[in-house]
Design an enzyme around this catalytic site. Structure first.
Site, PDB file in Angstrom:
ATOM      1  N   ILE A 117       0.829  -1.205   0.000  1.00  0.00           N
ATOM      2  CA  ILE A 117       0.000   0.000   0.000  1.00  0.00           C
ATOM      3  C   ILE A 117       0.863   1.254   0.000  1.00  0.00           C
ATOM      4  O   ILE A 117       0.552   2.225  -0.689  1.00  0.00           O
ATOM      5  CB  ILE A 117      -0.948  -0.001   1.222  1.00  0.00           C
ATOM      6  CG1 ILE A 117      -1.922  -1.184   1.147  1.00  0.00           C
ATOM      7  CG2 ILE A 117      -1.728   1.310   1.291  1.00  0.00           C
ATOM      8  CD1 ILE A 117      -2.762  -1.377   2.398  1.00  0.00           C
ATOM      9  N   SER A 132      -6.269  -0.898  10.400  1.00  0.00           N
ATOM     10  CA  SER A 132      -6.865  -2.067   9.750  1.00  0.00           C
ATOM     11  C   SER A 132      -8.284  -2.236  10.251  1.00  0.00           C
ATOM     12  O   SER A 132      -8.628  -1.795  11.360  1.00  0.00           O
ATOM     13  CB  SER A 132      -6.053  -3.326  10.068  1.00  0.00           C
ATOM     14  OG  SER A 132      -6.737  -4.501   9.668  1.00  0.00           O
ATOM     15  N   TYR A 154      -1.746  -8.932  16.209  1.00  0.00           N
ATOM     16  CA  TYR A 154      -2.023  -7.909  15.201  1.00  0.00           C
ATOM     17  C   TYR A 154      -3.279  -7.120  15.574  1.00  0.00           C
ATOM     18  O   TYR A 154      -3.276  -5.887  15.529  1.00  0.00           O
ATOM     19  CB  TYR A 154      -2.188  -8.588  13.844  1.00  0.00           C
ATOM     20  CG  TYR A 154      -2.468  -7.654  12.697  1.00  0.00           C
ATOM     21  CD1 TYR A 154      -1.469  -6.844  12.178  1.00  0.00           C
ATOM     22  CD2 TYR A 154      -3.730  -7.596  12.111  1.00  0.00           C
ATOM     23  CE1 TYR A 154      -1.713  -5.991  11.113  1.00  0.00           C
ATOM     24  CE2 TYR A 154      -3.991  -6.762  11.046  1.00  0.00           C
ATOM     25  CZ  TYR A 154      -2.979  -5.953  10.545  1.00  0.00           C
ATOM     26  OH  TYR A 154      -3.240  -5.120   9.490  1.00  0.00           O
ATOM     27  N   LYS A 160      -3.511  -3.078  16.450  1.00  0.00           N
ATOM     28  CA  LYS A 160      -4.355  -2.147  15.695  1.00  0.00           C
ATOM     29  C   LYS A 160      -5.389  -1.475  16.602  1.00  0.00           C
ATOM     30  O   LYS A 160      -5.676  -0.284  16.453  1.00  0.00           O
ATOM     31  CB  LYS A 160      -5.049  -2.873  14.544  1.00  0.00           C
ATOM     32  CG  LYS A 160      -4.085  -3.366  13.464  1.00  0.00           C
ATOM     33  CD  LYS A 160      -3.246  -2.238  12.879  1.00  0.00           C
ATOM     34  CE  LYS A 160      -2.342  -2.709  11.744  1.00  0.00           C
ATOM     35  NZ  LYS A 160      -1.515  -1.616  11.194  1.00  0.00           N
TER      36      LYS A 160
END
Length: 323
Positions: free
Chosen positions: A58, A187, A200, A204
Site C-alpha cells: 500500500i 486495519s 495484530y 491495531k
C-alpha cells in the site's frame, strides 16, 4: 407517540442506508460521498508527504497516487534498492516532478533513536513536513495460545511504538509550524477482531486507543489525524507476516482473490481520505464491509453469527482459504 414513531423510523432508515450501501461500496459511506463530491487528491498538490513502508504494498502504491497528483515525497523503508525503484516510477507517473521533489531516505523504523534525525533531514530538505503517513507494519498468522510473548512485544514495537515515536515528533513540528496531518494505516482488524491474528488485532486496537485521545486534546490546533482501516488488500503481505515464534516469518505467497481490494484502489481511496481530512475510513470489498457494518450496527446479532460461523467466514475472506 407519533413523534416517537417518526424517530424510530428515522433510526431504522439510518441503519438501513448504512447496511445496504455496503452491498455496493468498497468504502464507508462518508468516504464514498467524498470521492464523488469532496476534494480530489489533486488538492494535495505541492504538499510534502513522508511515507514509511514505502518500498512495497500500500505504501508503494500510495506513493504513485500522490506523485501523480503533484506531491513532494519522502520515501522510507529499509531497502534502498526498492525505494529507488519506487522513486523512478513516481517520476514516470508525473513528468512535472523533478529528482529533487522525491527523497529516498532509508531507515529502520524500529530504531527509535534515529527518528529525530530523520525528521530533521526531511525539514532540512523541504523546509517543512505537511503530512506523515505511518504505513510500515506487518500482519500475523498464529494460534492464540501458542503465541510467544516476544512476538507480542515485536508486534507492538513495529506496529505501535514506532508509529507513536515518529508521530509525536511530527506533531511537535506541526505545533511549531501551525498545523499538519498524521495518517495512520490501521486495519479493519482494529474495528472487528479476526481469528489467527491476536497480536495484530491488539496492536491495531491500540493505535485507535492512542490517537483518539490526541484528537480530543488538540482539536483546536489544526492538526488532523486520519485512521485508515483497510480490510483484505491484494498485496504480498502474507510472506512477511509474524507467526507464533519470534523471528519467524509466515512465508506463504498471497493468493489472488476477488474478495481482496486492489492496492491501487486502496491507495486511491486513501488519497481521497487524506485530501478531505477524514478522521477514520474503512476500505474493503463489499462482502467484508457488510460484515463489519453489521457487527458495528447490530453487535448482539453479529456476536451470535460470528461465534457460530464467523471464524471460517472471516478466514476465507481474509486469506481466500478454508484452512
Amino acid at each position: 407517540m407519533a413523534l416517537l414513531a417518526i424517530l424510530g423510523l428515522l433510526i431504522i432508515a439510518y441503519y438501513f442506508i448504512y447496511v445496504v450501501s455496503c452491498v455496493f461500496m468498497d468504502s464507508d459511506l462518508l468516504l464514498a460521498f467524498k470521492e464523488k463530491f469532496g476534494k480530489p487528491v489533486s488538492s494535495l498538490k505541492g504538499k510534502t508527504v513522508w511515507i514509511t513502508g514505502a518500498s512495497t504494498g500500500i505504501g508503494e502504491t500510495l506513493a504513485y497516487v500522490l506523485a501523480k497528483n503533484g506531491c513532494k515525497l519522502i520515501l522510507s523503508a529499509r531497502r534502498t534498492t526498492e525505494l529507488e525503484r519506487v522513486k523512478r516510477k513516481c517520476l514516470e507517473e508525473n513528468k512535472l516532478l523533478s529528482d529533487e521533489d522525491i527523497e529516498v531516505y532509508p531507515m529502520d523504523i524500529l530504531n527509535l533513536h534515529l527518528h529525530k534525525e530523520a525528521l530533521q533531514h526531511v525539514i532540512n530538505k523541504f523546509g517543512k513536513l505537511d503530512i506523515l503517513v505511518n504505513n510500515a507494519g506487518r500482519s500475523q498468522r498464529a494460534k492464540w495460545e501458542n503465541i510467544d510473548i516476544m512476538v507480542d512485544k515485536e508486534m507492538f514495537e513495529l506496529n505501535v511504538f514506532s508509529i507513536l515515536s515518529l508521530s509525536r515528533l511530527a506533531i511537535k513540528h506541526f505545533l511549531q509550524t501551525g498545523g499538519g496531518h498524521i495518517v495512520v494505516n490501521s486495519s479493519l482488524a482494529g474495528i472487528q477482531a479476526i481469528p489467527m491474528s491476536a497480536s495484530y488485532c491488539g496492536a491495531k486496537h491500540a493505535l485507535h486507543g492512542y490517537f483518539k485521545p490526541f484528537c480530543l486534546e488538540y482539536y483546536d490546533k489544526s492538526i488532523d489525524v486520519t485512521m485508515v482501516c483497510p480490510g483484505p488488500v491484494q498485496t504480498g503481505f502474507l510472506s512477511n507476516c509474524f507467526t507464533e515464534e519470534p523471528g519467524k516469518k509466515y512465508g506463504v505467497e498471497t493468493e489472488i482473490s476477488k474478495d481482496k481490494i486492489s492496492a491501487e484502489r486502496c491507495a486511491t481511496l486513501m488519497g481521497i481520505a487524506i485530501a478531505n481530512k477524514l478522521e477514520e475510513v474503512w476500505i474493503a470489498q463489499p462482502k467484508v464491509m457488510l460484515i463489519v457494518y453489521l457487527s458495528y450496527c447490530f453487535p448482539n446479532v453479529m456476536r451470535w453469527v460470528l461465534r457460530n460461523i464467523g471464524a471460517k467466514v472471516l478466514m476465507k475472506l481474509r486469506d481466500s482459504k478454508k484452512d
